[in-house]
Design an enzyme around this catalytic site. Sequence first.
Site, PDB file in Angstrom:
ATOM      1  N   HIS A 131      84.761  23.723   8.424  1.00 23.31           N
ATOM      2  CA  HIS A 131      84.464  24.742   7.768  1.00 23.31           C
ATOM      3  C   HIS A 131      85.651  25.954   7.928  1.00 23.31           C
ATOM      4  O   HIS A 131      86.169  26.314   6.864  1.00 23.31           O
ATOM      5  CB  HIS A 131      83.005  25.431   7.977  1.00 23.31           C
ATOM      6  CG  HIS A 131      83.027  26.905   7.603  1.00 23.31           C
ATOM      7  ND1 HIS A 131      82.011  26.915   6.512  1.00 23.31           N
ATOM      8  CD2 HIS A 131      83.518  27.926   7.838  1.00 23.31           C
ATOM      9  CE1 HIS A 131      82.048  28.221   6.118  1.00 23.31           C
ATOM     10  NE2 HIS A 131      82.778  29.115   7.127  1.00 23.31           N
ATOM     11  N   GLU A 132      85.987  26.104   9.124  1.00 17.45           N
ATOM     12  CA  GLU A 132      87.180  26.992   9.506  1.00 17.45           C
ATOM     13  C   GLU A 132      88.483  26.434   8.779  1.00 17.45           C
ATOM     14  O   GLU A 132      89.334  27.414   8.353  1.00 17.45           O
ATOM     15  CB  GLU A 132      87.021  27.358  10.830  1.00 17.45           C
ATOM     16  CG  GLU A 132      85.915  28.029  11.568  1.00 17.45           C
ATOM     17  CD  GLU A 132      85.367  29.275  10.936  1.00 17.45           C
ATOM     18  OE1 GLU A 132      86.294  29.954  10.435  1.00 17.45           O
ATOM     19  OE2 GLU A 132      84.100  29.534  10.988  1.00 17.45           O
ATOM     20  N   HIS A 135      88.853  27.455   5.303  1.00 13.47           N
ATOM     21  CA  HIS A 135      89.314  28.738   5.174  1.00 13.47           C
ATOM     22  C   HIS A 135      90.673  28.879   5.134  1.00 13.47           C
ATOM     23  O   HIS A 135      91.496  29.581   4.395  1.00 13.47           O
ATOM     24  CB  HIS A 135      88.602  29.572   6.437  1.00 13.47           C
ATOM     25  CG  HIS A 135      87.148  30.133   5.735  1.00 13.47           C
ATOM     26  ND1 HIS A 135      86.637  30.615   4.419  1.00 13.47           N
ATOM     27  CD2 HIS A 135      86.080  30.121   6.713  1.00 13.47           C
ATOM     28  CE1 HIS A 135      85.722  30.957   4.690  1.00 13.47           C
ATOM     29  NE2 HIS A 135      85.260  30.632   5.702  1.00 13.47           N
ATOM     30  N   GLU A 203      82.531  31.924   1.464  1.00  9.72           N
ATOM     31  CA  GLU A 203      81.780  31.043   2.513  1.00  9.72           C
ATOM     32  C   GLU A 203      81.145  29.750   1.907  1.00  9.72           C
ATOM     33  O   GLU A 203      81.122  28.689   2.513  1.00  9.72           O
ATOM     34  CB  GLU A 203      80.461  31.704   2.996  1.00  9.72           C
ATOM     35  CG  GLU A 203      80.916  33.105   4.004  1.00  9.72           C
ATOM     36  CD  GLU A 203      81.774  32.449   5.240  1.00  9.72           C
ATOM     37  OE1 GLU A 203      81.547  31.259   5.747  1.00  9.72           O
ATOM     38  OE2 GLU A 203      82.916  32.879   5.421  1.00  9.72           O
TER      39      GLU A 203
END
Length: 328
Positions: A131-132, A135, A203
């Site tokens: 997930h990071e 980003h 998100e």
Amino acid sequence: MFNAFRTTVLLAALTAIFMAVGYFIGGSGGMMIAFGVALVTNLIGYWNSDQLVLRMQNAQPVERSRVPELYDMVDTLSKRAGIPTPAVYVIETDQPNAFATGRDPNHAAVAVSTGLLRSLQTREIAGVVAHELAHIRNRDTLTMTITATFAGAIGMLAQFGFFFGGGGNNRNNPLGPFGGILMLILAPMAAALVQMAVSRTREYEADRHGAEISGDPLALASALGKIAASAGHTVNVAAERSPAMAHMYIINPLSGRAMDNLFSTHPDTGNRINALRQLAAEMSVDDKGRRPQPRPTAQNTAPVSGGGWRVPTVGRTDEDGGQRGPWG
């Protein structure tokens, strides 16, 4: 191109808020001073805010020898994401959480908490890391880091103006004694609305792209549920001291704050989990991160990779047989 446009619009909006605060505190002179401060903040936000955020959150760089499994995980997932391997930082807090920062994929860092490494299974940690990395690949980290820097600066400017002349005797204040009070209330709210607009949509996208990188949507869904359950009653001291940085974390790190309201910087965790479950169904991935194997035929006798994160033999085993993370 779109990310560059989005960042430009964001900078323009935050600079406008900054100048408005200066105007209602000190008139045209205050507006020009605020414009100068905004330019400096822009430069700091672009070049140095990632290191500023890491320091404010007490994130410490760690050597590969200390957490080799985490390093290998970040490296493997970065290759899947098609980006350079970012620097790895650890935050000493019992609260399981994580964030990414950096102006671009070549100058990025991933920070995870010791609480996350201790309490989550390896597949779940991989989901959070992916997930990071999403980003970072989407260049959300520059946008989110600059927003955090500006939000904190706007709040400080409003308080400074109120306590040093904006609240009463400044004749340049177009609203008289009410200007400082008004800005003290409205400026942080405006900054929070900008943070909310930036963070909520990003998100959902990072959840989807991160699940595609790891190949294991349900592991990320499980991690989000565990982090949200713990964050509400486990204090993250560094995050509480710098609430403007809260939107950078994968889950709101501020204990006692409602996570599903108008001004929340994060979307509702339940909605995120439901979206990931739907994605798992679309990808035909089960709760172990596996995809169904096709039956062997004369034309195809080779097994197909499951696509999910392969759990290395690290950490300790949970009661349900799940592998614990690399911190112990």
